[in-house]
Design a protein around this motif. Structure first.
Motif, PDB file in Angstrom:
ATOM      1  N   TYR A 142       0.858  -1.203   0.000  1.00  0.00           N
ATOM      2  CA  TYR A 142       0.000   0.000   0.000  1.00  0.00           C
ATOM      3  C   TYR A 142       0.890   1.249   0.000  1.00  0.00           C
ATOM      4  O   TYR A 142       1.790   1.395   0.813  1.00  0.00           O
ATOM      5  N   ASP A 230      -7.398   4.110  -3.104  1.00  0.00           N
ATOM      6  CA  ASP A 230      -6.198   3.528  -2.508  1.00  0.00           C
ATOM      7  C   ASP A 230      -5.368   2.871  -3.602  1.00  0.00           C
ATOM      8  O   ASP A 230      -5.891   2.191  -4.496  1.00  0.00           O
ATOM      9  N   TYR A 232      -1.891   0.479  -4.632  1.00  0.00           N
ATOM     10  CA  TYR A 232      -0.903  -0.517  -4.185  1.00  0.00           C
ATOM     11  C   TYR A 232       0.131  -0.709  -5.278  1.00  0.00           C
ATOM     12  O   TYR A 232      -0.190  -0.774  -6.462  1.00  0.00           O
TER      13      TYR A 232
END
Length: 235
Positions: A142, A230, A232
């Motif tokens: 992440y 988000d 990654y």
């Protein structure tokens, strides 16, 4: 009982023969038969008496033997035969029951073993899937929440229309993204949501936590708008 009958019969037969011989002797004397012939009758009489007694004794002994044999056969052989047959039958039945029980136990053990093996295989598969999922999760790190926008190959978005990226590849919808190459070099795989993109382009306004996703049309890029997701990075 049979023994007594045989003895009585023998005595009766001997008495009859003796009577006949006596009669002939008396008759001979009456008829003035010579003394020599009378003596012969007496000898015959004695011989006959001995033979009759011997015959009666032999008959008696034979009857004893027969009776003894019959008694032994009835008393000993028949009951023993029956007992042996019954014992064999019982043993056979018990053996059959034991064999059936043993076979049943073997089947139960086999079924249990099969179930255990199947359970172990199922658990192994589940563990493999879990490990794969965990590996997938661990395969990406992440990097934070990013501002995500959209662009296409038109002049208003790129200032050119040939769709050639800064890395030299042709921009492709669903694969190409523009990112800060000082942080994410060309070829870096970034996961946004459930999709994995490749850094193949860059832009003057793309710095820090900012990413531009390539779309095949300007309308699709506008429809995407501005979103915060988000991100990654693949290890």
């Amino acid at each position: 009982m049979n023994n007594s009958k045989f003895i009585a019969g023998g005595i009766l037969l001997a008495t009859s023969m003796m009577t006949v011989v006596s009669f002939h002797s008396v008759d001979a004397e009456k008829k003035n038969i010579p003394t020599k012939e009378v003596e012969t009758f007496k000898v015959v009489k004695l011989v006959n008496e001995v033979n009759l007694l011997q015959s009666a004794n032999d008959t008696n002994e034979k009857s004893k033997i027969v009776l003894q044999t019959e008694t032994e056969t009835t008393t000993v052989e028949v009951p023993e035969g029956k007992i042996v047959i019954e014992e064999k039958t019982i043993e056979t039945e018990e053996t059959t029951k034991a064999e059936k029980k043993e076979k049943k136990n073997k089947k139960i053990k086999k079924v249990k073993k099969t179930k255990k093996v199947q359970k172990a295989k199922t658990e192994k598969k589940k563990n493999k899937k879990k490990s794969k999922k965990s590996k997938k999760k661990e395969a990406y790190t992440y990097v934070g929440e990013f501002k995500i926008t959209g662009y296409c190959g038109c002049a208003s978005c790129c200032g050119k229309t040939n769709c050639i990226t800064a890395s030299g590849t042709r921009a492709t919808a669903g694969r190409t993204i523009a990112a800060d190459t000082s942080r994410f070099p060309f070829g870096t795989k970034l996961k946004i949501g459930d999709h994995v993109y490749t850094v193949e382009d860059r832009g003057g306004a793309i710095h820090g936590n900012r990413i531009d996703i390539f779309f095949s049309s300007h309308s699709e890029a506008l429809q995407w708008g501005v979103r915060y997701c988000d991100v990654y990075v693949k290890n």
